[in-house]
Scaffold this motif. Structure first.
Motif, PDB file in Angstrom:
ATOM      1  N   LYS A 100       0.847  -1.186   0.000  1.00 43.53           N
ATOM      2  CA  LYS A 100       0.000   0.000   0.000  1.00 43.53           C
ATOM      3  C   LYS A 100       0.886   1.241   0.000  1.00 43.53           C
ATOM      4  O   LYS A 100       1.934   1.269   0.634  1.00 43.53           O
ATOM      5  N   VAL A 102       2.254   4.752   1.030  1.00 49.31           N
ATOM      6  CA  VAL A 102       2.321   5.549   2.256  1.00 49.31           C
ATOM      7  C   VAL A 102       2.066   6.998   1.869  1.00 49.31           C
ATOM      8  O   VAL A 102       2.890   7.620   1.189  1.00 49.31           O
ATOM      9  N   TYR A 142       3.687   7.977  13.241  1.00 51.10           N
ATOM     10  CA  TYR A 142       2.679   6.940  13.033  1.00 51.10           C
ATOM     11  C   TYR A 142       1.642   7.025  14.157  1.00 51.10           C
ATOM     12  O   TYR A 142       1.944   6.779  15.319  1.00 51.10           O
ATOM     13  N   GLY A 145      -2.838   4.181  13.051  1.00 53.70           N
ATOM     14  CA  GLY A 145      -2.764   3.359  11.863  1.00 53.70           C
ATOM     15  C   GLY A 145      -2.335   4.056  10.596  1.00 53.70           C
ATOM     16  O   GLY A 145      -2.426   3.470   9.501  1.00 53.70           O
ATOM     17  N   GLU A 146      -1.850   5.290  10.687  1.00 58.01           N
ATOM     18  CA  GLU A 146      -1.389   5.977   9.486  1.00 58.01           C
ATOM     19  C   GLU A 146      -0.263   6.949   9.830  1.00 58.01           C
ATOM     20  O   GLU A 146      -0.077   7.322  10.993  1.00 58.01           O
ATOM     21  N   TRP A 147       0.477   7.332   8.798  1.00 61.63           N
ATOM     22  CA  TRP A 147       1.554   8.299   8.977  1.00 61.63           C
ATOM     23  C   TRP A 147       0.980   9.710   8.842  1.00 61.63           C
ATOM     24  O   TRP A 147       0.306  10.021   7.868  1.00 61.63           O
TER      25      TRP A 147
END
Length: 293
Positions: A100, A102, A142, A145-147
């Motif tokens: 996926k 980023v 982070y 669940g995401e940057w």
């Protein structure tokens, strides 16, 4: 820009998927510690270009890399394709999942991200993006669940920091640079962070030469320094071992279009292999040389 496009959809119809059987210049192993290099298993490699592999320290099931769908496209146009950038794959039940992208910039802005270094919940990456001239270093956190919270984190320009590797809880920095005072071309340099300030870099003389040295990677125990140097005209992977706190003469491990080494927790070597034909790069894949035993 189409943020919903997949990697496969972005690869042109005339792209050629190279294999070990069609490779004119396969990677050549120079060490009996490892098995012969092979393409990384799973859905990582495509007919596009996979590059810049990175395993975060002590993470077993997370793998980062850079992807662009067509190596023939100039960098300034890769910025517009909606898919070029950093990708991550996670391993579940011993299988790598579909990578996926980023996302490190708002969809209303353009960015071209790479040079990934991840430790704990922090990412450092280099990026060419709107509002900046040239390539700059950025960080991201982070969360949930995401940057997120990406921000500019440039070093003092006098340090001239190229691709890097942090060590010892972010207090030590190895990086390549063509700054003055080296042995020639790019060299590996070392700096320590004291009270929030990076000190004057020291040339890692034991491993540098008149050739270009770059893309440093330090093993978690701090005893191995992996890097790139040209050998017989193409990039090769070298290793230096630290003995009594001193880096030793580097040894050639893998040659022939072998770049940007990174290791997993089991000591297996992952690197980018570029396929060439008639002097032109066709594509690039991530390869692995498994440690014997």
């Amino acid at each position: 820009m189409n943020d919903t496009k997949t990697r496969e959809e972005a690869i042109p119809d005339d792209a050629v998927k190279m294999t070990p059987e069609t490779d004119l210049f396969p990677p050549h192993l120079h060490s009996d510690e490892y098995e012969q290099p092979v393409p990384m298993p799973g859905p990582i490699n495509t007919a596009g270009a996979e590059d810049s592999p990175f395993f975060p320290c002590c993470e077993e099931d997370v793998f980062y890399f850079f992807f662009t769908p067509d190596v023939r496209v100039p960098v300034e146009k890769q910025l517009l394709d909606g898919v070029t950038g950093i990708y991550v794959s996670t391993k579940v039940n011993s299988e790598w999942n579909t990578p996926k992208r980023v996302i490190l910039q708002g969809s209303w802005k353009l960015s071209l991200d790479g040079c990934t270094f991840v430790q704990d919940d922090t990412m450092w990456f280099c990026s060419a993006r709107q509002g900046y001239t040239g390539v700059h270093w950025f960080t991201a956190e982070y969360k949930d669940g995401e940057w997120a919270n990406w921000k500019n984190a440039d070093f003092d320009p006098e340090l001239d920091v190229g691709e890097l590797h942090f060590f010892n809880n972010w207090t030590e920095l190895y990086y390549h640079s063509g700054r003055a005072g080296g042995k020639g071309g790019n060299d590996i340099w070392f700096s320590k962070n004291v009270n929030g300030e990076w000190q004057e870099p020291v040339n890692v003389e034991a491993i540098n030469s008149e050739e270009d040295e770059g893309m440093p990677y330090i093993t978690p125990d701090g005893n191995e320094l992996w890097f790139n140097r040209r050998y017989l005209g193409s990039p090769a992977v070298y290793r230096s071992i630290k003995v009594d706190d001193e880096w030793q003469e580097p040894e050639l491990i893998i040659s022939q279009f072998a770049g940007e080494p990174t290791l997993d927790n089991e000591g297996n070597i992952y690197f980018v292999h570029h396929f060439y034909e008639d002097g032109k790069m066709i594509e690039a894949d991530i390869y692995v040389a498994y440690r014997k035993g």
